[in-house]
Every structure is written in C-alpha cells, then in structure tokens.
Write a protein that holds these residues in place. Structure first.
Motif, short mmCIF file in Angstrom:
data_model
loop_
_atom_site.label_atom_id
_atom_site.label_comp_id
_atom_site.label_asym_id
_atom_site.label_seq_id
_atom_site.Cartn_x
_atom_site.Cartn_y
_atom_site.Cartn_z
N ASN A 95 0.83 -1.20 0.00
CA ASN A 95 0.00 0.00 0.00
C ASN A 95 0.87 1.25 0.00
OD1 ASN A 95 -2.67 1.39 0.42
ND2 ASN A 95 -1.64 2.02 2.31
N GLU A 96 1.82 1.29 0.91
CA GLU A 96 2.74 2.44 0.99
C GLU A 96 3.52 2.59 -0.31
OE1 GLU A 96 6.63 3.90 3.61
OE2 GLU A 96 5.63 2.00 4.06
N ALA A 97 4.01 1.46 -0.84
CA ALA A 97 4.79 1.50 -2.07
C ALA A 97 3.95 2.00 -3.24
CB ALA A 97 5.33 0.10 -2.37
N SER A 98 2.71 1.56 -3.33
CA SER A 98 1.83 1.96 -4.43
C SER A 98 1.57 3.45 -4.43
CB SER A 98 0.50 1.20 -4.34
OG SER A 98 0.69 -0.19 -4.51
N ILE A 99 1.41 4.02 -3.24
CA ILE A 99 1.18 5.46 -3.12
C ILE A 99 2.40 6.23 -3.64
CG2 ILE A 99 0.88 7.35 -1.47
CD1 ILE A 99 -0.89 5.41 0.17
N VAL A 100 3.58 5.76 -3.30
CA VAL A 100 4.80 6.41 -3.78
C VAL A 100 4.85 6.39 -5.31
CG1 VAL A 100 7.32 6.25 -3.84
CG2 VAL A 100 6.11 5.96 -1.68
N VAL A 101 4.56 5.26 -5.90
CA VAL A 101 4.60 5.13 -7.37
C VAL A 101 3.54 6.04 -7.99
CG1 VAL A 101 4.25 3.56 -9.31
CG2 VAL A 101 5.55 2.80 -7.32
N ALA A 102 2.35 6.06 -7.43
CA ALA A 102 1.29 6.92 -7.96
C ALA A 102 1.70 8.38 -7.93
CB ALA A 102 0.00 6.71 -7.15
N ILE A 150 -3.33 -2.18 -8.90
CA ILE A 150 -4.66 -1.68 -8.53
C ILE A 150 -4.57 -0.53 -7.53
CG2 ILE A 150 -6.77 -2.27 -7.27
CD1 ILE A 150 -6.73 -4.99 -8.63
N ARG A 151 -3.74 -0.68 -6.51
CA ARG A 151 -3.66 0.38 -5.49
C ARG A 151 -3.03 1.66 -6.07
NH1 ARG A 151 -4.77 3.73 -2.98
NH2 ARG A 151 -4.46 4.22 -0.76
N VAL A 152 -2.15 1.53 -7.05
CA VAL A 152 -1.60 2.70 -7.74
C VAL A 152 -2.73 3.46 -8.42
CG1 VAL A 152 -0.08 3.50 -9.59
CG2 VAL A 152 0.65 1.63 -8.11
N VAL A 172 9.02 1.37 -14.09
CA VAL A 172 8.84 0.96 -12.69
C VAL A 172 8.10 -0.38 -12.69
CG1 VAL A 172 7.70 1.45 -10.50
CG2 VAL A 172 8.87 3.29 -11.73
N LEU A 173 8.72 -1.38 -12.07
CA LEU A 173 8.10 -2.71 -11.96
C LEU A 173 7.68 -2.95 -10.52
CD1 LEU A 173 9.18 -6.02 -13.61
CD2 LEU A 173 8.79 -5.96 -11.12
N PHE A 201 12.73 -1.45 -9.53
CA PHE A 201 11.80 -2.44 -9.02
C PHE A 201 11.31 -1.96 -7.66
CE2 PHE A 201 12.65 -6.72 -11.28
CZ PHE A 201 12.81 -6.09 -12.49
N VAL A 202 10.00 -1.83 -7.50
CA VAL A 202 9.41 -1.41 -6.23
C VAL A 202 8.76 -2.63 -5.60
CG1 VAL A 202 7.74 0.13 -5.13
CG2 VAL A 202 9.04 0.92 -7.11
#
Length: 642
Positions: A37-44, A72-74, A227-228, A264-265
C-alpha cells in the motif's frame, strides 16, 4: 549496458526500507517497502508528478500501463488525487501492455474492462487517448494490427513511463520465456503457469484464453522510465532471478537489467529472497540480532547438512559468519539455538496445566482456555491447523471456529447445479428451478445470480459442519461471518470496510478469547487471507482497551501455500500418524474442494496432499537440526501488537 539507475528518484515523503545499495549480487535498482500500500502510493505520486510536469511543458504524458492485481492500489491513488486534489488526465495518453485473445471488451475478464473499472471511468482522460490492444482482431489482421500499435506509440513520442508487474515465469506484459529482446508487439501463446495464475479470475483454467496480444520487450525497453511492481512471497523467487541472475530469454524480465532508468518497487515479501535480505552475512558485516542469529544458524545447518550441535568454528568461518564467532564460541551458540528450537515444540497448544511454563510457548493458566480459530475460507481451519484444532478440542478447551467468508466462488457451477437438481428431486420448487436455469444460461460476461451465490455458500457451510462435527466440535461453537467485502460474486473483492471490522469485533467480544488463531498465509493467490488478517488486526486494535484482550494471545498459522521458516517458528505442534489421518479425513469433508479445485494455484496436488507434505517437511527439518523425530508438525508464530 550497466544499470545506472541507482539514484533514480522515487522520493516522495515515504521512507522505503532496505534502500538499494549496489552489491555484487544485484543488477537492477530496487527499493523495498514494508507493505504494498505504501509502495503503491509512492509510485502513484511519481506518475502524478510526471503528468503535472508535462502539463507545465504543454506536452502529452505518455503512459504504458499494466493490469493484474499489482497496480490496482496505484490506480486507486491516482483516482483519489484526481477527485480530491484536482489532478487532471486531459494531457495523458495511455498504451496498455496486453490483452487476451480472443476477448470481447465487455467481458469482465478483459483488460479493457479492468482499466475502465479501475482508472479510466473515474478520471478525465479523453477516450481517444486510451489505447488497449484489441482482443477481437482477426487472425488475418493481427500482424498489421500489432505493427500499427507500435507505430502509434512512436507517433506520440514513445512512452514517458512504463508501469509493469511480473509473472512467476518472469514475464513482463505477456512476454513469456523465450521472448527475444528485440521483440515488438505481437500475438503470443501463454505459458501454462501464466494461465494457472489467471485461472481464479476465470473460475477455472479451462476458461483462460491460450493466446494474447502483448507489447514486446523492445517496445517496453524503449520507455524513458520503467517501474516494476512486485508484491508478496510468491513473487520472491522470480524477483531474485531477475535482479541477481544473468540476462536470459528464459526470464524475460532480466532484459530490464540493460535499461538505464528502471526501478523495481517491492514489498518485504517480494524482496525476501534477495541475498542482502535472505543471507546478509554473505554481503557485508552484520549487526547480529537474536532473530538474525537464528536465521543464520538454521541456514548454516541446511547449507552444511549438519545438526546444530555438530557445527564447528570452521563451518561458521567457511560460510561468511566469522564475525558471529567473535561474539561467542560455536559451542555456546549451538547450545543456545538448540534450546531455543526445542522449547518451541509442544503437544499442548493451549498450554500444559500445572506445568512450569517458563520455556513453553503457551501459558499454563487458565488451564481451560476460550479459543477462536479464524478461518478465511470454510476449509482453512482443517487444512492449515487440523492437528492443532484436534488437540485443542481433545484437551478440553472451549474452541470456536469462525469462518470469515462464505467461500461461495470456489464452488463450481457443476456442483451447484447438482445440489439444486437433488433439491428439485426431493421437493420441487421455483427457487431450485430458477437456480438451475440461471446456471444453465450463464455466460462468460455474467457473474452468479444472488440465489446461486447463496446456494454455493450453503454448500460450503454444510461441508464445514461435516468437518467440525468430525473433529468433535459442537455446532454452537461454529460461526459464519460472511464478511461483506467478499460477497461480489467475482474474484475481485471490495476493500475492507468498517462493516467487516465491526462483525469481527462483535464475535471477539462475544467469545472473549484467551487465544486467537488467524491465517498469516499472505501468499494466498487471490488475497482473501490478507484482507481477513487485516480485519482481525483492526478488530484487535479496536478492542485493545478491553480487559480480556490483555490476556489474549494471537497465533498465526500458514496454509496450503507456504510454511514459516524454522527460525521464525515459536510454537510447533507435533502430530501422530493417527492425527495426520484424522486431519486428512476432515479435509475430505470439504468435497467440493477436493477434486479439480477451482483455485489450485501452481500446485496440481490436492490440498490434503499439500498440507501433509508441508507438515512432514516441517517435522523433517526439526529432525535434521538434531531434534526429536515426529510424523508431522504444524507451526505457528505469535503476533505481538505494539
């Protein structure tokens, strides 16, 4: 080309753990976060920043987008920023990686449907700016169509940003093993493992298309930024191969080693097999915490084939652990670890009455405990901890089984129709007649009607009662929550809500347990286990001020997918050969899940076979360490709240 992305920016205010440091092992820049979740927010936020930058330049922002569960979370965060912060997508042009072939756009399994449901229907992107491979293109037109797709990307100036997931075969997009690094957009035959992974969404592998249209490796590699995303332990093996292995067509994602702006995230599960995380003593000097010492010594036994008490100074020195010897000699290290493992073994999972519990995993008092076993699906209880369940009942504890979801989507249409037809023969009714017709008329674009889902849920409920009765449990101690997040009729679930958490809170308050067992098996391929565990944790957090919670311990088990590592285990419950058989027969009570189960994963064995092998392997690992020999063992880790 050597990867030079070590200083690529992924620099929002969130702080990744395990920041990338170039080692002799790793060939792709990667960052690891505590959770996806935290990682997806960063990518978004990185994508949003790029969109805004292009807006300031009065230019289009060209995005390559992925489907599947990983992004999905992104997309949810991008939608949130659009609705709450005014992020506009008017200048965004998108090209999706792939699409099944053949596939109608209105099919709920199509990537066209997926992208509109998760992103496009909720933002202001012009429809003409959306490009998704056409799953209806004819065989005769595919070559020309694929060439035109690549040409269109080029006409827009190429991809500014490419978002990727990774399959367990190492595919990116649908570039399966054997794909050439110069490949362009094309039709490809899907690998069997890829189809197995997709099977839950299609309610069975027989329904998964065998072909797809995919962007090629060369198309992907031309993106200015890649970004993967990698989430979960089931991706850890392929992530390690991709980041640390040689470039090979057998693992197409390794071609990304030659991209100069690729990150890679990962979450902790996906990054767990990387050398710096799995065996950090082989990379650099370590701070030897108790957990790391245990991990290293178990690994050393496995690597040398020796028992704990037979390890020598030379074994430590020869395997990168000389600095551990500087803290203590091998004899004392070995004794300490042997005792630690020995103290995890108990035949009394609820605690042994009137015994010194100083070195036992559970408390001796109260002698008779109230116990909740949370089971995400209506068979995880017996699959994952059937032997411990049996012991708890046999030893007189007040055991309650709490099934968190109905499990209805795992019942095949064939089984549901069979039960409806039996009902018609016993007592004809319009309800049974309508269910039979609904199943017969069902097509690939429809989900089950509510009455069909209700029947499937009742089938699983009946099987659960059969199993719990066989284990000697009274029906009044069996509870069915039917959490709302699950009840969508499809593999895609709703997000966990306050309604779900409240239901879990209520059952815990009703029982006031001394022990809670919950599924910590986050490798579950369709995510239900994680949501159910989140619900338990959220409920415990809400109830932490209650006096009974001060005496409540939470134990996590794992299921059909993975087991805890030996160094992680805090309670190991031995099983006799008779208990192994009893557990097997309890699993057999879940008849609709026995033969040709719908959500098999990549393992063709039935669940009872997987469970027995896992429990036998755990016992054998203890034996290999020099401890007592048992037929099988179930393992648990205690969760301690902050």
């Amino acid at each position: 080309m050597k990867n030079t992305a070590k200083n690529s920016k992924l620099d929002i205010s969130y702080k990744p753990i395990g920041q990338f440091e170039e080692t002799r092992f790793e060939k792709i820049h990667n960052v690891i976060f505590e959770d996806s979740n935290e990682a997806s927010i960063v990518v978004a936020h990185e994508i949003a920043a790029l969109i805004k930058k292009r807006q300031g330049q009065k230019r289009n922002c060209v995005l390559g987008l992925a489907t599947g569960s990983s992004p999905i979370r992104v997309y949810e965060e991008l939608v949130r920023m659009h609705k709450e912060e005014g992020l506009s997508f008017r200048n965004v042009v998108t090209f999706n990686l792939d699409e099944y072939l053949p596939m109608e756009p209105n099919n709920i399994q199509s990537y066209f449907y997926f992208m509109h449901e998760h992103l496009f229907n909720h933002v202001d992107i012009p429809e003409k700016n959306i490009h998704i491979p056409d799953g209806t293109v004819s065989n005769e037109e595919t070559t020309a169509y694929c060439l035109s797709y690549d040409r269109k990307i080029k006409e827009f100036g190429g991809l500014d940003f490419q978002l990727l997931g990774i399959g367990r075969t190492g595919h990116v997009g649908f570039n399966e093993p054997g794909s050439h690094f110069n490949s362009g957009t094309r039709v490809i035959t899907l690998d069997h493992i890829t189809r197995v992974d997709a099977a839950p969404s299609f309610l069975g592998i027989a329904n998964v298309p065998r072909k797809a249209i995919t962007m090629g490796i060369a198309t992907v590699r031309k993106a200015k930024r890649i970004v993967l995303l990698g989430w979960g332990e089931n991706k850890a093996g392929i992530i390690k191969k991709t980041i640390e292995g040689d470039i090979s067509s057998h693992v197409p994602a390794t071609y990304l080693q030659e991209h100069d702006n690729c990150t890679f995230v990962l979450d902790t599960g996906a990054g767990s097999q990387l050398t710096r995380n799995k065996t950090p003593w082989l990379v650099d000097a370590c701070e030897w915490t108790e957990d790391l010492k245990a991990k290293a010594m178990v690994w050393l036994c496995e690597n040398t084939g020796k028992t704990i008490l037979s390890l020598t100074d030379k074994d430590y020195n020869d395997n990168g652990m000389a600095d551990l010897l500087a803290l203590d000699d091998s004899y004392d290290l070995n004794i300490e670890m042997f005792n630690k493992l020995q103290h995890t073994i108990t035949g009394w999972p609820g605690g042994k009455p009137n015994a010194d519990d100083t070195h036992r995993p559970e408390r001796a008092t109260p002698a008779k405990k109230r116990v909740i076993i949370f089971s995400p699906h209506p068979d995880d209880d017996v699959i994952s901890m059937g032997g411990t369940f049996d012991r708890l009942v046999e030893q007189g504890h007040d055991v309650h089984i709490v099934y968190q979801t109905s499990g209805n989507i795992a019942v095949s249409d064939t089984d549901a129709r069979k039960y409806a037809e039996i009902a018609m023969q016993i007592s004809p009714s319009d309800q049974a007649k309508n269910i039979i017709k609904s199943i017969a008329d069902k097509n690939e674009t429809r989900i089950d009607a509510p009455e069909v889902r209700n029947l499937k849920g009742k089938i699983r409920r009946g099987e659960s009662y059969a199993a719990t009765r066989y284990m000697g449990l009274d029906d009044k101690n069996v509870h069915f929550l039917d959490l709302p997040f699950y009840e969508t009729g499809t593999i895609k679930k709703k997000n966990l809500s306050e309604d779900d958490i409240t239901i879990v809170v209520d059952i815990i308050k009703q029982i006031k347990p001394h022990q809670i067992y919950a599924a910590g098996d986050l490798a579950d391929p369709h995510g239900t286990h994680k949501v159910c565990l989140d619900a338990v944790f959220a409920a415990c957090e809400e109830l932490k001020s209650e006096s009974f919670m001060k005496d409540c311990w939470v134990w996590l088990y794992r299921g059909a997918w993975h087991e805890w590592d030996i160094n992680e285990i805090e309670m190991a419950v031995p099983m006799s050969p008779g208990q192994v058989l009893k557990k097997r027969y309890a699993i057999f009570c879940h008849q609709t899940q026995k033969d040709g189960v719908m959500f098999q994963g990549d393992d063709s064995r039935e669940f009872w076979m997987r469970a027995e092998e896992r429990n036998r392997d755990t016992a054998n690992k203890y034996k290999a360490m020099g401890l007592s020999s048992y037929a099988a063992m179930e393992a648990f880790v205690r969760h301690k709240f902050n």
